[in-house]
Structures are given as structure tokens and as C-alpha cells.
Enzyme design. Structure first.
Site, short mmCIF file in Angstrom:
data_model
loop_
_atom_site.label_atom_id
_atom_site.label_comp_id
_atom_site.label_asym_id
_atom_site.label_seq_id
_atom_site.Cartn_x
_atom_site.Cartn_y
_atom_site.Cartn_z
N ASP A 251 -3.34 0.41 -4.29
CA ASP A 251 -3.50 -0.82 -5.06
C ASP A 251 -4.23 -0.42 -6.34
O ASP A 251 -5.39 -0.01 -6.29
CB ASP A 251 -4.32 -1.82 -4.25
CG ASP A 251 -4.57 -3.12 -5.00
OD1 ASP A 251 -4.32 -3.18 -6.21
OD2 ASP A 251 -5.04 -4.07 -4.35
N TYR B 296 -16.73 -3.19 1.32
CA TYR B 296 -15.38 -3.70 1.10
C TYR B 296 -14.87 -3.36 -0.29
O TYR B 296 -15.51 -3.66 -1.28
CB TYR B 296 -15.35 -5.22 1.27
CG TYR B 296 -13.94 -5.76 1.22
CD1 TYR B 296 -12.97 -5.28 2.10
CD2 TYR B 296 -13.56 -6.71 0.29
CE1 TYR B 296 -11.67 -5.76 2.06
CE2 TYR B 296 -12.26 -7.20 0.24
CZ TYR B 296 -11.32 -6.71 1.14
OH TYR B 296 -10.04 -7.19 1.10
N LYS C 116 -8.25 -4.10 1.28
CA LYS C 116 -7.77 -3.77 2.62
C LYS C 116 -6.97 -2.47 2.57
O LYS C 116 -6.48 -2.08 1.51
CB LYS C 116 -6.92 -4.94 3.14
CG LYS C 116 -7.03 -5.12 4.65
CD LYS C 116 -8.45 -5.32 5.13
CE LYS C 116 -8.57 -5.20 6.64
NZ LYS C 116 -9.97 -5.13 7.07
P1 13P Z 1 -13.87 -11.55 -6.24
O1 13P Z 1 -15.01 -11.87 -5.29
O2 13P Z 1 -14.19 -10.54 -7.27
O3 13P Z 1 -13.15 -12.75 -6.75
O4 13P Z 1 -12.78 -10.74 -5.33
C1 13P Z 1 -12.40 -11.28 -4.17
C2 13P Z 1 -11.27 -10.50 -3.70
O5 13P Z 1 -10.17 -10.83 -4.03
C3 13P Z 1 -11.53 -9.32 -2.84
O6 13P Z 1 -10.78 -8.22 -3.12
P1 13P Z 2 -5.95 -6.10 -1.15
O1 13P Z 2 -6.58 -5.04 -0.30
O2 13P Z 2 -4.49 -6.18 -0.89
O3 13P Z 2 -6.29 -5.87 -2.58
O4 13P Z 2 -6.49 -7.51 -0.72
C1 13P Z 2 -7.77 -7.85 -1.04
C2 13P Z 2 -8.22 -9.21 -0.62
O5 13P Z 2 -9.34 -9.34 -0.24
C3 13P Z 2 -7.33 -10.34 -0.71
O6 13P Z 2 -7.97 -11.53 -0.33
MG MG Z 3 -5.69 -5.94 -4.36
MG MG Z 4 -3.10 -4.65 -1.07
#
Ligand code: 13P
Ligand code: 13P
Ligand code: MG
Ligand code: MG
Length: 366
Positions: free
Chosen positions: A11, A230, A233
Site C-alpha cells: 500500500d 498500527y 493492515k
Molecule cells: P487517520 O487516523 O489518520 O484518519 O487514519 C485512519 C486510518 O485510516 C488508518 O489507517
Molecule cells: P489498509 O491497511 O488497507 O491501508 O487499511 C487501513 C485501515 O485502517 C482502513 O480502515
Molecule cells: Mg491504506
Molecule cells: Mg490495504
């Protein structure tokens, strides 16, 4: 001819949140691989699944090859530059290390690779999943390779009569690779005992016991084990050789009809059903649901055919409707119990910080 299939996925930025990479980003990665992969790779296929971009390539350099991994790493860096220029969300998200050191494993991107002697006809499936972790493949691959309820070939094909060996890795152990090999059918209860825990034990590879040949390779990266927090994912990829001594394509696909509940929905912190989707699927409801795409290929002397989209069939429309209903069913209970991941897997510091603050306010009653 001995060839290697490598798929490297990351990603590196997406449009409108964690939805899909931009066309400019995908084009940049494709151009980079096309220009810099000359004399290195035989063929390649660039695709996206949700917000992840995958480079599938064929070559003769074996697994964990420094030049192949560097090619992918540099392609992801080039793509990240485009993502930054376009203001995409999470630009470079999965590139967790600053400099390349030998191979891409442990640096963030997911990798699955297999080296084998090409059969006269060589069909395989490339799977990619978004909004989930590598344990998402545990149940479907167990059923496809060890359960005659799903894999009729275990009963019908003499080429599969001896069953398969599962190599399983304990992804919670980060000092070294901690692996175990177990044989189906004799050790299916042991295999199931491990595979029930998708967050700790993950199928890394599967081998035919009739021939010893490798059937499957799965990426086992757990990002939170690399970054310690984190960062998105894991979104695992897998390569599965099919037919002959291996399950038929349809036998490998059959268990995905279950739409089983996996980890990784919204902020990597919720449980959702895995939805089999068409190639280049995007993300929507509650940053999900967790999606899976499958591209089947035939390969000859390393040259790939065009992909056959294994989930682009009316049958899977019904499955997708049922999976959508399962997604809404579990979402109706919000943060409660089984809908959210256990504390150890929670991908955000927020709950941890809140609990620490609340802990001080608790009073012990006599
Ligand atoms: P933000 O807390 O920066 O909006 O990100 C949340 C998210 O999408 C996790 O990857
Ligand atoms: P990704 O790992 O696909 O960027 O997803 C992050 C996320 O937290 C979406 O809510
Ligand atoms: Mg992503
Ligand atoms: Mg992803």
C-alpha cells in the site's frame, strides 16, 4: 524449465482514504517495472486490490532474489513519489524501512514466491486480499487441500492420494522464523488446532506428498510485528498452483463461498466477512468489507497469459450478496464483543490510552 513466480505487494497511497490507488500511481509502477525489469524478469502483471498494488512477475532467479526485490522496492518508491505529488492518503504507508537491505521481507510489503520446474501446462491462481491479515487464508486453504468435502480430488485423483504437507509459521515469534510441518490427512487435528488462531499461526506454504512439489506460497508479514504499532493492515497475497497433482481451480475457490469472518475491517480493528470480488476491486462500506481477488493464469517458459478473473461469474454475485448481509449483521453490534478484535490485536493506541487513564480511576471495594 525452472521458473520463479514472485508477487510483491504494498500500500503506497490511495484515493479518498483507503479505497484504491490512483491510475497515475499504477501507471508509474507499471512503467518502472517495464523499464527497469528488462534482462531481469520474463513477464509481469500489475494490479490493485483495494488500496494495495501488486507486482506479479516471472523470472529465473529463485526466491528472495535481491535484484527482483530491489526492483519492486524501487518501483514502490517511484509510486510513492507520485502518491505524494497527488496528495494520496497514506503515501508510502507500507514502506516501513528507510533503505533496502537484501530483500523486501520484513520491510513492510507482502511477498509470496515459488520456484518450480514448469509443467508442460502450468495453471496457477494469484490471490490478493485487502483489509485483512495472512491468517485469512488459513481456513479456505485448509479446506481446499485437506477436506474432501471441498476437495473432491482427495478422493478421486490418484495424483493426490497421499495428501498434502502444511508448513505453518508462528507469526507472533519475531526473533527468527518459527515453523512446523504437519501432514494431512494423519495430522489434520493438529493442523486445525493451530489454524484456528488466525492471528498467531499462518500457513506459509503447502506441498504435494505425492511429488514433493510446492502447491502454494502465502505472504506472512504482520505489519504490527515490524513497526510495533498500527501502520495499516497486512493485506496478504498468495500463489496457488492448480490441477494435476494439486487441487482443481474450482476446488481451491470453493471454500471462499463461505465468506468467513476475518480480522481487519475498519482501522484494522474489527471482524468482517471476506468478500470474493472482481479484479481491481475497490473498498467501501466501513472501510471494507475485507476483499479478496483472484487472477488465474497459465504460464509457458515464464510467459503469462492474460488473467482469468476467477470471481467474475454470476455465481459469486449471490455469494457477494450473502457476504454483504453477514457484514451488516456483525456491524449491527458495533464495538461489542466479537465485532471488534481482542485487546492484543487492537491496531490503535486510543483504547490502550483510555484504559490506562481509567485504570487510575477504579476504586477497590471491600
Ligand atoms: P487517520 O487516523 O489518520 O484518519 O487514519 C485512519 C486510518 O485510516 C488508518 O489507517
Ligand atoms: P489498509 O491497511 O488497507 O491501508 O487499511 C487501513 C485501515 O485502517 C482502513 O480502515
Ligand atoms: Mg491504506
Ligand atoms: Mg490495504
Amino acid at each position: 524449465m525452472k521458473i520463479t513466480l514472485s508477487v510483491l505487494k504494498a500500500d503506497i497511497g490511495s484515493i479518498g482514504g483507503h479505497i484504491k490507488p490512483s491510475q497515475a500511481l499504477v501507471d508509474e509502477v507499471r512503467n518502472f517495472v517495464s523499464q527497469n525489469g528488462k534482462n531481469l524478469i520474463i513477464d509481469y502483471y500489475i494490479s490493485s486490490t483495494g488500496d494495495d498494488i501488486a507486482i506479479l512477475c516471472t523470472h529465473e532467479r529463485g526466491v528472495l532474489d535481491e535484484k527482483i526485490h530491489k526492483l519492486a522496492w524501487d518501483a514502490f518508491l517511484a509510486g510513492t513519489a507520485v502518491a505524494k505529488k497527488q496528495g494520496l492518503y497514506g503515501a508510502g504507508q507500507d514502506l516501513l524501512k528507510d533503505s533496502f537491505s537484501g530483500n523486501i521481507k520484513g520491510m513492510g510489503p507482502a511477498v509470496a514466491e515459488m520456484e518450480f520446474e514448469e509443467r508442460p501446462n502450468e495453471p496457477f491462481i494469484f490471490f490478493a486480499a485487502d483489509k485483512t491479515d495472512p491468517g485469512a487464508y488459513n481456513l479456505p486453504f485448509y479446506l481446499a487441500f485437506a477436506d474432501p468435502m471441498y476437495c473432491a480430488g482427495l478422493l478421486l485423483s490418484p495424483k493426490m492420494s497421499e495428501g498434502f504437507t502444511f508448513r505453518i509459521i508462528d507469526v507472533s515469534y519475531t526473533e527468527k522464523d518459527k515453523v512446523i510441518e504437519l501432514r494431512a490427512p494423519e495430522e489434520t487435528y493438529d493442523i486445525a488446532t493451530l489454524l484456528r488462531d488466525n492471528e498467531k499461526y499462518v500457513i506459509e506454504s503447502i506441498f504435494s506428498r505425492n511429488t514433493g512439489n510446492q502447491a502454494a506460497a502465502i505472504s506472512t508479514t504482520r505489519l504490527h510485528n515490524i513497526a510495533g504499532k498500527y501502520t495499516g493492515k497486512d493485506d496478504p497475497v498468495a500463489l496457488v498452483r492448480v490441477q494435476g497433482e494439486f487441487p482443481a481451480t474450482g476446488e481451491v475457490l470453493a471454500p471462499f463461498e463461505i465468506g468467513h469472518y476475518v480480522a481487519g475491517f475498519m482501522r484494522g480493528s474489527h471482524i468482517g466477512p471476506l468478500m470474493p470480488c472482481k479484479l481491481n476491486a475497490t473498498i467501501s462500506y466501513f472501510d471494507g468489507p475485507p476483499v479478496l481477488t483472484g487472477a488465474a493464469f497459465s504460464v509457458k517458459e515464464g510467459k503469462l497469459t492474460e488473467p482469468a478473473d476467477v470471481f467474475d461469474h454470476p455465481f459469486w454475485d449471490t455469494v457477494r450478496s450473502e457476504v454483504a448481509a453477514k457484514a451488516m449483521a456483525i456491524r449491527r453490534q458495533g464495538f461489542s464483543g466479537a465485532a471488534m478484535l481482542p485487546f492484543s490485536e487492537l491496531e490503535y493506541g486510543g483504547v490502550v490510552e483510555k484504559l490506562a487513564k481509567l485504570e487510575k480511576k477504579f476504586k477497590l471495594r471491600d
